[in-house]
Motif scaffolding. Sequence first.
Motif, PDB file in Angstrom:
ATOM      1  N   SER A 133     117.812 -97.612 -32.208  1.00 23.81           N
ATOM      2  CA  SER A 133     117.493 -96.291 -32.859  1.00 23.81           C
ATOM      3  C   SER A 133     117.374 -95.105 -31.995  1.00 23.81           C
ATOM      4  CB  SER A 133     116.193 -96.724 -33.502  1.00 23.81           C
ATOM      5  OG  SER A 133     115.271 -96.995 -32.428  1.00 23.81           O
ATOM      6  N   GLU A 134     117.112 -95.339 -30.482  1.00 18.22           N
ATOM      7  CA  GLU A 134     117.079 -94.358 -29.653  1.00 18.22           C
ATOM      8  C   GLU A 134     118.313 -93.525 -29.420  1.00 18.22           C
ATOM      9  OE1 GLU A 134     115.802 -91.600 -26.786  1.00 18.22           O
ATOM     10  OE2 GLU A 134     114.655 -93.067 -28.147  1.00 18.22           O
ATOM     11  N   LEU A 135     119.530 -94.583 -29.449  1.00 14.31           N
ATOM     12  CA  LEU A 135     120.823 -93.935 -29.245  1.00 14.31           C
ATOM     13  C   LEU A 135     121.685 -93.530 -30.587  1.00 14.31           C
ATOM     14  CD1 LEU A 135     122.071 -96.484 -26.795  1.00 14.31           C
ATOM     15  CD2 LEU A 135     121.158 -94.237 -26.296  1.00 14.31           C
ATOM     16  N   SER A 136     120.922 -93.652 -31.775  1.00 13.89           N
ATOM     17  CA  SER A 136     121.531 -93.089 -33.164  1.00 13.89           C
ATOM     18  C   SER A 136     121.787 -91.797 -33.057  1.00 13.89           C
ATOM     19  CB  SER A 136     120.714 -93.521 -34.362  1.00 13.89           C
ATOM     20  OG  SER A 136     119.510 -92.715 -34.307  1.00 13.89           O
ATOM     21  N   PRO A 137     122.713 -91.276 -33.904  1.00 12.23           N
ATOM     22  CA  PRO A 137     123.071 -89.622 -33.684  1.00 12.23           C
ATOM     23  C   PRO A 137     122.054 -88.853 -34.146  1.00 12.23           C
ATOM     24  CG  PRO A 137     124.971 -91.200 -34.801  1.00 12.23           C
ATOM     25  CD  PRO A 137     123.821 -91.985 -34.437  1.00 12.23           C
ATOM     26  N   SER A 138     121.210 -89.413 -35.125  1.00 14.14           N
ATOM     27  CA  SER A 138     120.370 -88.614 -35.405  1.00 14.14           C
ATOM     28  C   SER A 138     119.012 -88.341 -34.576  1.00 14.14           C
ATOM     29  CB  SER A 138     119.397 -89.391 -36.862  1.00 14.14           C
ATOM     30  OG  SER A 138     118.893 -90.440 -36.409  1.00 14.14           O
ATOM     31  N   ALA A 139     118.952 -89.156 -33.647  1.00 16.35           N
ATOM     32  CA  ALA A 139     117.798 -89.150 -32.459  1.00 16.35           C
ATOM     33  C   ALA A 139     118.420 -88.279 -31.466  1.00 16.35           C
ATOM     34  CB  ALA A 139     117.580 -90.434 -31.946  1.00 16.35           C
ATOM     35  N   ARG A 140     119.648 -87.490 -31.440  1.00 19.48           N
ATOM     36  CA  ARG A 140     120.292 -86.828 -30.430  1.00 19.48           C
ATOM     37  C   ARG A 140     119.628 -85.641 -29.926  1.00 19.48           C
ATOM     38  NH1 ARG A 140     125.329 -83.835 -29.274  1.00 19.48           N
ATOM     39  NH2 ARG A 140     125.800 -84.258 -27.064  1.00 19.48           N
ATOM     40  N   PRO A 141     119.287 -85.055 -30.983  1.00 18.80           N
ATOM     41  CA  PRO A 141     118.496 -83.566 -30.605  1.00 18.80           C
ATOM     42  C   PRO A 141     117.300 -83.761 -29.838  1.00 18.80           C
ATOM     43  CG  PRO A 141     119.269 -83.579 -32.842  1.00 18.80           C
ATOM     44  CD  PRO A 141     119.580 -84.915 -32.255  1.00 18.80           C
ATOM     45  N   ALA A 142     116.490 -85.082 -30.198  1.00 14.35           N
ATOM     46  CA  ALA A 142     115.340 -85.123 -29.575  1.00 14.35           C
ATOM     47  C   ALA A 142     115.576 -85.659 -28.123  1.00 14.35           C
ATOM     48  CB  ALA A 142     114.417 -86.176 -30.489  1.00 14.35           C
ATOM     49  N   ARG A 143     116.559 -86.492 -28.066  1.00 13.58           N
ATOM     50  CA  ARG A 143     116.993 -86.784 -26.738  1.00 13.58           C
ATOM     51  C   ARG A 143     117.496 -85.967 -25.710  1.00 13.58           C
ATOM     52  NH1 ARG A 143     120.462 -90.728 -28.720  1.00 13.58           N
ATOM     53  NH2 ARG A 143     122.075 -89.374 -28.205  1.00 13.58           N
ATOM     54  N   LEU A 144     118.343 -84.995 -26.261  1.00 14.42           N
ATOM     55  CA  LEU A 144     118.795 -84.011 -25.366  1.00 14.42           C
ATOM     56  C   LEU A 144     117.536 -83.138 -24.954  1.00 14.42           C
ATOM     57  CD1 LEU A 144     122.207 -83.017 -27.175  1.00 14.42           C
ATOM     58  CD2 LEU A 144     121.953 -84.465 -25.114  1.00 14.42           C
ATOM     59  N   GLU A 145     116.702 -82.622 -25.840  1.00 16.74           N
ATOM     60  CA  GLU A 145     115.439 -81.913 -25.700  1.00 16.74           C
ATOM     61  C   GLU A 145     114.309 -82.617 -24.456  1.00 16.74           C
ATOM     62  OE1 GLU A 145     113.137 -78.974 -24.761  1.00 16.74           O
ATOM     63  OE2 GLU A 145     115.039 -78.798 -26.034  1.00 16.74           O
ATOM     64  N   ARG A 146     114.416 -83.973 -24.691  1.00 19.45           N
ATOM     65  CA  ARG A 146     113.686 -84.974 -23.513  1.00 19.45           C
ATOM     66  C   ARG A 146     114.387 -84.688 -22.238  1.00 19.45           C
ATOM     67  NH1 ARG A 146     112.795 -88.808 -26.641  1.00 19.45           N
ATOM     68  NH2 ARG A 146     114.601 -89.933 -25.986  1.00 19.45           N
ATOM     69  N   ILE A 147     115.706 -84.837 -22.289  1.00 18.86           N
ATOM     70  CA  ILE A 147     116.449 -84.540 -21.088  1.00 18.86           C
ATOM     71  C   ILE A 147     116.326 -83.379 -20.219  1.00 18.86           C
ATOM     72  CG2 ILE A 147     118.730 -84.541 -20.067  1.00 18.86           C
ATOM     73  CD1 ILE A 147     119.448 -86.801 -21.976  1.00 18.86           C
ATOM     74  N   ARG A 148     116.552 -82.045 -21.244  1.00 18.20           N
ATOM     75  CA  ARG A 148     116.186 -80.837 -20.592  1.00 18.20           C
ATOM     76  C   ARG A 148     114.808 -80.624 -19.970  1.00 18.20           C
ATOM     77  NH1 ARG A 148     119.457 -79.043 -25.857  1.00 18.20           N
ATOM     78  NH2 ARG A 148     121.505 -78.787 -24.904  1.00 18.20           N
ATOM     79  N   ALA A 149     113.705 -81.197 -20.831  1.00 20.11           N
ATOM     80  CA  ALA A 149     112.442 -80.818 -20.213  1.00 20.11           C
ATOM     81  C   ALA A 149     112.250 -81.564 -19.002  1.00 20.11           C
ATOM     82  CB  ALA A 149     111.594 -81.537 -21.470  1.00 20.11           C
ATOM     83  N   VAL A 150     112.559 -82.850 -18.998  1.00 19.89           N
ATOM     84  CA  VAL A 150     112.455 -83.667 -17.963  1.00 19.89           C
ATOM     85  C   VAL A 150     113.147 -82.929 -16.847  1.00 19.89           C
ATOM     86  CG1 VAL A 150     112.665 -85.841 -16.892  1.00 19.89           C
ATOM     87  CG2 VAL A 150     111.942 -85.696 -19.031  1.00 19.89           C
TER      88      VAL A 150
END
Length: 191
Positions: free
Chosen positions: A7-24
């Motif tokens: 579920s973390e790697l699903s396409p719908s989770a991509r924007p949140a994942r990218l924002e988390r990568i950017r923030a960290v």
Amino acid sequence: MSASLSSELSPSARPARLERIRAVSRVLAYACTAISFVLAVGLLAYWLASPDEAILRDAGLTGIAFHPIGWLARLMGLVVSALPLGCLIWGLSRVRRAFTSFAAGRFFTAANVAGLRDLAIAMLLSTLLKPVIGALLSILLSWQTYAQGKSVVIALGSDTLLALLFAGLVAVTAWVMAEANAIADEHAQFV
């Protein structure tokens, strides 16, 4: 694959994942600068303000009567100690650029790979220099003792092994990123 990972790697989770990568990545870029500053100031403070007994204890020269450590010996100790720290600060400055690029949304670039590779090189050099510098410091500081012979102390510990392992991990990650970048470039030529 576990349900939470898929579920973390699903396409719908991509924007949140990218924002988390950017923030960290933003936090890590600032941390690289802060850590470099704190380490440099800490090393300077150590050699300028530490009591003689603490410096000799840290160099492995305990139980020996000593002359007071003069300013020339402290300055030489600072210069010698700055070598592995300089390597580490250079590596942190290089990986800081990669984190800044990650924060901007640029992930698989040659500059990012170079930053990670340079951090691995810096950590490897700093870790390998640490025992050599420790031996040099023990020789330098043993001249401050009343003992007839001079001492050489070589220290290797689990921290050295873990730093070498971490340097290898970062180097392999950089190689994998370089390979992914090369594959992406090959696929782009077919389009």
